[in-house]
Motif scaffolding. Sequence first.
Motif, mmCIF file in Angstrom:
data_model
loop_
_atom_site.group_PDB
_atom_site.id
_atom_site.type_symbol
_atom_site.label_atom_id
_atom_site.label_comp_id
_atom_site.label_asym_id
_atom_site.label_seq_id
_atom_site.Cartn_x
_atom_site.Cartn_y
_atom_site.Cartn_z
ATOM 1 N N ASN A 96 -63.985 13.891 49.352
ATOM 2 C CA ASN A 96 -62.961 13.640 50.372
ATOM 3 C C ASN A 96 -62.453 14.966 50.938
ATOM 4 O O ASN A 96 -61.310 15.103 51.324
ATOM 5 N N ASP A 97 -63.389 15.917 50.951
ATOM 6 C CA ASP A 97 -63.098 17.233 51.492
ATOM 7 C C ASP A 97 -62.792 17.127 52.998
ATOM 8 O O ASP A 97 -63.560 16.544 53.761
ATOM 9 N N GLY A 98 -61.649 17.698 53.367
ATOM 10 C CA GLY A 98 -61.179 17.563 54.743
ATOM 11 C C GLY A 98 -62.188 18.060 55.769
ATOM 12 O O GLY A 98 -62.391 17.422 56.808
ATOM 13 N N SER A 99 -62.845 19.183 55.460
ATOM 14 C CA SER A 99 -63.749 19.727 56.483
ATOM 15 C C SER A 99 -64.982 18.830 56.642
ATOM 16 O O SER A 99 -65.530 18.693 57.742
ATOM 17 N N LEU A 100 -65.393 18.189 55.536
ATOM 18 C CA LEU A 100 -66.539 17.279 55.634
ATOM 19 C C LEU A 100 -66.165 16.049 56.488
ATOM 20 O O LEU A 100 -66.943 15.606 57.339
ATOM 21 N N ILE A 101 -64.952 15.557 56.249
ATOM 22 C CA ILE A 101 -64.492 14.398 57.028
ATOM 23 C C ILE A 101 -64.467 14.758 58.516
ATOM 24 O O ILE A 101 -64.945 14.012 59.365
ATOM 25 N N LEU A 102 -63.942 15.956 58.777
ATOM 26 C CA LEU A 102 -63.861 16.418 60.167
ATOM 27 C C LEU A 102 -65.253 16.511 60.794
ATOM 28 O O LEU A 102 -65.483 16.070 61.926
ATOM 29 N N GLN A 103 -66.189 17.086 60.020
ATOM 30 C CA GLN A 103 -67.571 17.205 60.535
ATOM 31 C C GLN A 103 -68.148 15.828 60.865
ATOM 32 O O GLN A 103 -68.810 15.650 61.883
ATOM 33 N N ALA A 104 -67.889 14.889 59.950
ATOM 34 C CA ALA A 104 -68.431 13.539 60.159
ATOM 35 C C ALA A 104 -67.849 12.923 61.427
ATOM 36 O O ALA A 104 -68.569 12.332 62.243
ATOM 37 N N LEU A 105 -66.530 13.087 61.593
ATOM 38 C CA LEU A 105 -65.894 12.487 62.773
ATOM 39 C C LEU A 105 -66.377 13.181 64.055
ATOM 40 O O LEU A 105 -66.625 12.535 65.067
ATOM 41 N N ARG A 106 -66.548 14.521 63.958
ATOM 42 C CA ARG A 106 -67.042 15.248 65.142
ATOM 43 C C ARG A 106 -68.470 14.836 65.489
ATOM 44 O O ARG A 106 -68.874 14.851 66.649
ATOM 45 N N ALA A 107 -69.235 14.492 64.427
ATOM 46 C CA ALA A 107 -70.617 14.063 64.673
ATOM 47 C C ALA A 107 -70.646 12.682 65.327
ATOM 48 O O ALA A 107 -71.686 12.254 65.822
ATOM 49 N N GLY A 108 -69.500 12.007 65.281
ATOM 50 C CA GLY A 108 -69.447 10.708 65.974
ATOM 51 C C GLY A 108 -69.138 9.525 65.079
ATOM 52 O O GLY A 108 -69.150 8.378 65.543
ATOM 53 N N ALA A 109 -68.867 9.791 63.770
ATOM 54 C CA ALA A 109 -68.537 8.666 62.882
ATOM 55 C C ALA A 109 -67.220 8.030 63.316
ATOM 56 O O ALA A 109 -66.294 8.731 63.707
ATOM 57 N N LYS A 110 -67.164 6.699 63.247
ATOM 58 C CA LYS A 110 -65.923 6.003 63.624
ATOM 59 C C LYS A 110 -64.994 5.870 62.419
ATOM 60 O O LYS A 110 -63.786 5.784 62.556
ATOM 61 N N GLU A 111 -65.594 5.831 61.224
ATOM 62 C CA GLU A 111 -64.806 5.652 60.006
ATOM 63 C C GLU A 111 -65.424 6.484 58.892
ATOM 64 O O GLU A 111 -66.637 6.713 58.882
ATOM 65 N N PHE A 112 -64.575 6.903 57.935
ATOM 66 C CA PHE A 112 -65.048 7.679 56.785
ATOM 67 C C PHE A 112 -64.462 7.037 55.534
ATOM 68 O O PHE A 112 -63.242 6.891 55.419
ATOM 69 N N LEU A 113 -65.320 6.640 54.596
ATOM 70 C CA LEU A 113 -64.829 6.030 53.360
ATOM 71 C C LEU A 113 -65.292 6.844 52.160
ATOM 72 O O LEU A 113 -66.391 7.402 52.160
ATOM 73 N N THR A 114 -64.431 6.899 51.135
ATOM 74 C CA THR A 114 -64.765 7.689 49.946
ATOM 75 C C THR A 114 -65.323 6.782 48.856
ATOM 76 O O THR A 114 -64.813 5.690 48.614
ATOM 77 N N GLN A 115 -66.394 7.281 48.209
ATOM 78 C CA GLN A 115 -66.983 6.567 47.064
ATOM 79 C C GLN A 115 -66.148 6.806 45.807
ATOM 80 O O GLN A 115 -65.660 7.928 45.642
#
Length: 405
Positions: A88-107
């Motif tokens: 749930n690293d913030g920069s990874l979440i940001l990268q995912a959203l910038r890549a176009g992800a609409k949602e990010f969920l943590t395992q």
Amino acid sequence: MSNVLRLAIVDPNDSQRESLKSMLLGMDMIWLEAECSRYEFFADVVAQTKPDIGLVAIDGDPQKALDLVTRLGAASPNCAVLVVSSSNDGSLILQALRAGAKEFLTQPVRIEDLLGALGRISERRLGQGDNRPRGCQVIAVAGAIGGVGTTSLAVNLGCILAQDPQNSVALIDLDLCLGDADVFLDTIPDYTLVDVAQNVTRLDFTLLKRSLTKHSCGLYLLPRPVQLEDIGLITPDDLQRVIGLLKATFTHLVLDLSKGYTATDLIALEMANHILLTTQLDLPCLRNAVRLMMSFANMEGLAEKVKIIVNRVGLENGQITLKKAEETIGKEIFWQLPNDYRTMIEARNNGIPLIEQAPKAAITQSLIAMAKALSNDDQVKAPEAAGRKSGLGGLFGLWPSKSGK
Ligand SMILES: Nc1ncnc2c1ncn2[C@@H]1O[C@H](COP(=O)(O)OP(=O)(O)OP(=O)(O)O)[C@@H](O)[C@H]1O
Ligand SMILES: [Mg+2]
């Protein structure tokens, strides 16, 4: 299957993919269109199967996976990408959203988070003119005093809603001590709310549905615990998860609340789209209705959801007038249900809902019209928008002794 979201999943980790799949497969709102274990094939899979949602589990190779998310956005813009990661690293979440992800969920993915994400994706589609039906309508039936008719209303409303083949309806008996919804439906259920609440983290949707008892009219029932001492085993958090799970499976949830306004009742009030506050036209009832409305006003989002239902109209001479009742409560009366003790008591004693026992009776017809009016009500608000923590404080602060669970 117009209300179903079609989903494709990619995850190189077989066991993780299987566990995500089993969570998804139990959801009536999800149709698993395709699964894939290689990032490099997934863009083609999506292009061919055109799912509504592409679920990308990125732990196998985050960089490769995020490149895939970017490519999906360009090649299949109608596919909403949902990224899953154990980080749930913030920069990874940001990268995912910038890549176009609409949602990010943590395992490990919590089912209510997944439902929330799917709900938001679904809502966005609606916003774009997609005419898919809305999600589940949660109707909490509360009462201003004991014996006011809450269970009669909840059970019969549930049965009426269940008549419509487009609907799937479940009733939860939240009068955890003395609830009698099972009596109204003449059923002896195998499982109760306590079984479901205790296993909520392990249940998938198929098992959950099997834990409910289906009445011949189509209504599913989740009754109160058999043993009084089991009540403490149902925590507000458990109930929140149970309601969350049921919301994903049913079009309507009817919640028959206790008159204790306990912590579990409050969860129900918060998660509801509509709160039907049942009252009668006598002084003790109206006084309590006013007190309840005052407390609800302290909780964000609650008072607006309340619909006042006056039950047993015409019961006796000398009742307070409807106009006076409206003035006293400070809210317009949404519906009036006529007094018909004989029909009501016969239906309950026979364990047969009004729609089957007395379909033509004025009380039944009034309930049918009320169900329609509720369905047509476009004031349905997303209950998640209501601030939960602040709300609980409001009501608990007022009646600390009642809510201390
Ligand atoms: N519209 C009505 N006309 C006549 N009798 C009614 C009506 N609605 C409910 N009743 C009767 O009132 C009694 C109480 O109803 P019910 O059990 O539904 O109330 P409740 O609010 O759920 O009670 P409790 O507080 O015990 O949970 C029952 O005998 C029922 O048949
Ligand atoms: Mg009751």
